[in-house]
Design a protein around this motif. Structure first.
Motif, PDB file in Angstrom:
ATOM      1  N   THR A  27       0.907  -1.035  -0.025  1.00 37.57           N
ATOM      2  CA  THR A  27       0.140   0.112   0.017  1.00 37.57           C
ATOM      3  C   THR A  27       0.738   1.253  -0.080  1.00 37.57           C
ATOM      4  N   CYS A  56       2.126   1.915  -3.308  1.00 38.76           N
ATOM      5  CA  CYS A  56       1.178   2.503  -4.027  1.00 38.76           C
ATOM      6  C   CYS A  56       0.960   3.912  -4.097  1.00 38.76           C
ATOM      7  N   LEU A  57       1.028   4.341  -2.722  1.00 39.75           N
ATOM      8  CA  LEU A  57       0.828   5.549  -2.405  1.00 39.75           C
ATOM      9  C   LEU A  57       2.082   6.591  -2.898  1.00 39.75           C
ATOM     10  N   LEU A  74       1.425   6.974  -6.316  1.00 38.96           N
ATOM     11  CA  LEU A  74       0.364   8.245  -6.537  1.00 38.96           C
ATOM     12  C   LEU A  74       0.983   9.675  -6.237  1.00 38.96           C
ATOM     13  N   ALA A  77      -2.136   3.403  -9.931  1.00 39.59           N
ATOM     14  CA  ALA A  77      -1.388   4.440  -8.762  1.00 39.59           C
ATOM     15  C   ALA A  77      -1.120   5.591  -9.495  1.00 39.59           C
ATOM     16  N   THR A 118      -6.208   1.591  -2.037  1.00 43.97           N
ATOM     17  CA  THR A 118      -5.730   2.786  -2.752  1.00 43.97           C
ATOM     18  C   THR A 118      -7.229   3.396  -3.568  1.00 43.97           C
ATOM     19  N   VAL A 146      -8.432   7.191  -2.803  1.00 43.08           N
ATOM     20  CA  VAL A 146      -8.581   8.200  -3.796  1.00 43.08           C
ATOM     21  C   VAL A 146     -10.008   8.717  -3.773  1.00 43.08           C
TER      22      VAL A 146
END
Length: 302
Positions: free
Chosen positions: A87, A90-91, A94, A142, A281, A285
């Motif tokens: 996670t 992914c962030l 992003l 992401a 995610t 968002v």
């Protein structure tokens, strides 16, 4: 699993993952499962006789008995650490995508924002219904969502300075409070709450679709469509809708946590931690978009 929540966790790619992988074979061809045995336990006579039948010496079998029991990470099963690390990955991707649209030229930023919105939507569908998780596609999602969020933040923060930072803080606050409430057991995804969530989410989706069509066709001229053109007791409709949407996103996090918890307990394969990270995610968002839009509506009503 908390059915009816985030479609990522209800798809075949996660629902079919809740089957523990087989216990690894030892070098002598017999499954070794030390569950229920304390480390260092001395083997009994039956075990010694079995060792002789397998062609093993008593010392070799005793060495196996002395080894600690294999944990989830050793057997290729999903753990909370796996979900957290993926996670975070992914962030990070992003945020990098958001930084691109925040700092490039305005015209290019708008173009990248559109690309991110459309590409993110497509990859969200692909990743949701894909049978096997693809880390590359999840990270690409992401990054595209980052482009979209960065462009959206740049536009709204230009109109109402400070809403971008406030939205980030608000998102982290809601996530943290939701996680604490879930861990404490005070909030759970009960069947009754899940049914309410499903009904409310469908209603919200219908409203959002109608509002989008009316904005595209020019039926309403307000920046946020019906959200700001309709007021109740002097308060824009978007304030009430925004609070509802944030509540729905927060409860979606509760269902995400529930699904992840059940996946870990069931011994889902480690690769499905990517699905869990993708699901979180998606929800984050959604939560960020709702918070920054609500803040913009409140600022615009000042």
């Amino acid at each position: 699993m908390a059915l009816g929540g985030n479609p990522v966790f209800n798809g075949k790619n996660f629902r079919g993952a809740k089957q523990a992988p087989p216990v690894p074979q030892n070098p002598y061809g017999q499954q070794f499962n030390p569950a229920g045995r304390a480390p260092g336990q001395v083997m009994d006579g039956q075990a010694a006789w079995s060792a002789q039948q397998q062609g093993m010496t008593n010392e070799q079998l005793q060495q196996m008995y002395n080894q600690p029991a294999a944990g989830p990470a050793d057997t290729g099963r999903m753990t909370y650490d796996d979900v957290i690390m993926k996670t975070v990955a992914c962030l990070v991707v992003l945020v990098i995508g958001a930084a691109v649209t925040l700092f490039v030229a305005p015209g290019l930023s708008s173009l990248l924002m559109i690309v991110g919105a459309l590409g993110g939507f497509v990859l969200a569908l692909v990743n949701t219904f894909k049978k096997q998780p693809s880390p590359a596609l999840i990270l690409a999602y992401a990054g595209l969502e980052g482009l979209f969020l960065g462009g959206l933040t740049r536009i709204l923060d230009g109109m109402y300075p400070g809403v971008g930072l406030q939205a980030v803080i608000g998102t982290l606050a809601v996530f943290g409070v939701t996680l604490v409430l879930f861990k404490s057991g005070k909030v759970r995804a009960t069947p009754k709450m899940v049914r309410f969530f499903m009904i409310a989410t469908i209603g919200y989706a219908v409203f959002a679709l109608i509002n989008l069509v009316m904005m595209w066709t020019g039926a309403v001229q307000e920046p946020f469509g019906l959200r700001t053109s309709i007021t109740i007791a002097g308060i824009p409709l978007g304030v009430f809708i925004g609070i509802l949407a944030i509540g729905l996103a927060a409860f979606s996090l509760i269902m995400d946590f529930t699904s992840i918890e059940q996946g870990v307990r069931a011994g889902a394969p480690e690769r499905y931690s990517w699905v869990a990270a993708f699901g979180l995610t998606v929800t984050l968002v959604w939560l960020y978009v709702e918070i920054i839009r609500l803040l913009a509506i409140l600022r615009g009503d000042d």
